[in-house]
Design an enzyme around this catalytic site. Structure first.
Site, PDB file in Angstrom:
ATOM      1  NE  ARG A 184      -7.260  17.087  -8.869  1.00  0.00           N
ATOM      2  CZ  ARG A 184      -6.432  17.934  -8.253  1.00  0.00           C
ATOM      3  NH1 ARG A 184      -6.370  17.920  -6.924  1.00  0.00           N
ATOM      4  NH2 ARG A 184      -5.691  18.773  -8.936  1.00  0.00           N
ATOM      5  CE  LYS A 232      -9.521  26.217  -3.753  1.00  0.00           C
ATOM      6  NZ  LYS A 232      -8.171  26.137  -4.342  1.00  0.00           N
ATOM      7  NE  ARG A 282      -0.764  22.626  -2.352  1.00  0.00           N
ATOM      8  CZ  ARG A 282      -0.993  21.326  -2.449  1.00  0.00           C
ATOM      9  NH1 ARG A 282      -2.137  20.910  -2.975  1.00  0.00           N
ATOM     10  NH2 ARG A 282      -0.121  20.439  -2.016  1.00  0.00           N
TER      11      ARG A 282
END
Length: 321
Positions: A317, A183, A118
């Site tokens: 976040r 992640k 991204r």
């Protein structure tokens, strides 16, 4: 692209993790002793760890499970698939061939030289360690329906990984998958189209399977791979199952829209009912995450009221309690 047939043959030879002498490599590949180190360096540049031990020869740090086109196709009931060894990026590969593609066409690669994430970030893509694939689709509803597509793809991938044993996988809005609060996978959408018209979409997926820390020095956030979590999934099974399930889900999406997927998202949302912050340009907005709505907008509760956030450059976040 330069001829890479010899480095690929060398990887296939070494993939079992056993030691091979220089003499054995030279004879098997038909190359000189002097050339061996040149080709070893090439595959090291692709992210493969090769050890050299005097008196024993060369071996990999660990076995590689290479992509097997026959095994993948055996699990795909229909549709076209291209299996690649080395590519700039799987998304770019499909974009450059878009005029000849049919919805559902896909490609998978062992190694991406210029993998993208991204916002143009680099997606670290070492050879044979992870899973990198892209799928093309044509959205008849146009660009208006494309904004929720990455959410639907995340749902399908998370559910499939959980089905295959990665039970802790969850989704982070809008396009990441998390495991143990780190992640482990990302989704990149390239959308080509005009407002009100059909949209061509290339869906790119990267999943960390066995990548080591030394291969990921450039990653600037907490990350994890499935192997670290004690989860072993056959790469060939995984890519076949994911492509098949994404094709089915895209047909359902075209027929029914995003509504049937909303509840499935809520069950997988890593930040559901937790304090979070949104970063929108220079602004920071705090609140409690309350899932998504039917448009795919993030719902944020502030002072007892829910506000929807959608589109633009928004980063989500988590916050400590």
């Amino acid at each position: 692209m330069k001829d890479i047939s010899i480095p690929l043959k060398m990887i296939n030879l070494l993939a079992d993790g056993e030691f091979y002498s220089g003499k054995k490599i030279s004879r098997t590949l038909g190359i000189s002793f002097a050339a061996i180190n040149t080709y070893i360096q090439i595959i090291r540049n692709w992210g493969i760890h090769v050890f050299t031990v005097p008196g024993k020869g060369y071996c990999l740090h660990a076995q590689l499970q290479l992509l097997n086109e026959t095994a993948i196709r055996a699990r795909l009931p229909s549709g076209r698939l291209t299996v690649l060894s080395v590519v700039d990026s799987t998304n770019q590969y499909l974009i450059e061939r878009m005029l000849t593609l049919k919805p559902g066409d896909a490609c998978v690669a062992e190694y991406q030289k210029h993998g993208r994430g991204r916002r143009g970030r680099q997606w670290i893509s070492p050879f044979g360690n992870n899973l990198y694939f892209s799928l093309y689709w044509r959205l008849e509803q146009g660009l208006s329906s494309a904004c929720v597509l990455s959410l639907m793809v995340g749902i399908v991938i998370a559910e499939m990984l959980r089905h295959l044993g990665a039970e802790g996988v969850r989704i982070k809005w809008p396009n990441d998958l998390y495991l143990n609060n780190c992640k482990m996978a990302g989704i990149l959408m390239d959308i080509i189209g005009n407002t009100g018209r059909n949209a061509n979409v290339v869906i790119g997926v990267g999943i960390n399977l066995t990548m080591s820390a030394s291969e990921a020095k450039l990653i600037d956030q907490d990350w994890i791979n499935l192997q670290e979590a004690g989860i072993a999934i056959d790469r060939n099974v995984l890519v076949a199952e994911l492509i098949d399930n994404l094709r089915r889900a895209l047909l359902q999406f075209e027929r029914d829209g995003f509504s049937p997927f909303v509840a499935r998202w809520q069950a997988l949302d890593v930040f559901c009912d937790q304090p979070v912050k949104l970063l929108i340009g220079e602004r920071e907005i705090r609140g409690i995450a309350r899932g998504i709505d039917v448009r795919g907008a993030l719902l944020l509760e502030q002072d007892g009221e829910c506000h929807a956030y959608l589109g633009g450059e928004i980063s989500l976040r988590g916050l400590s309690l």
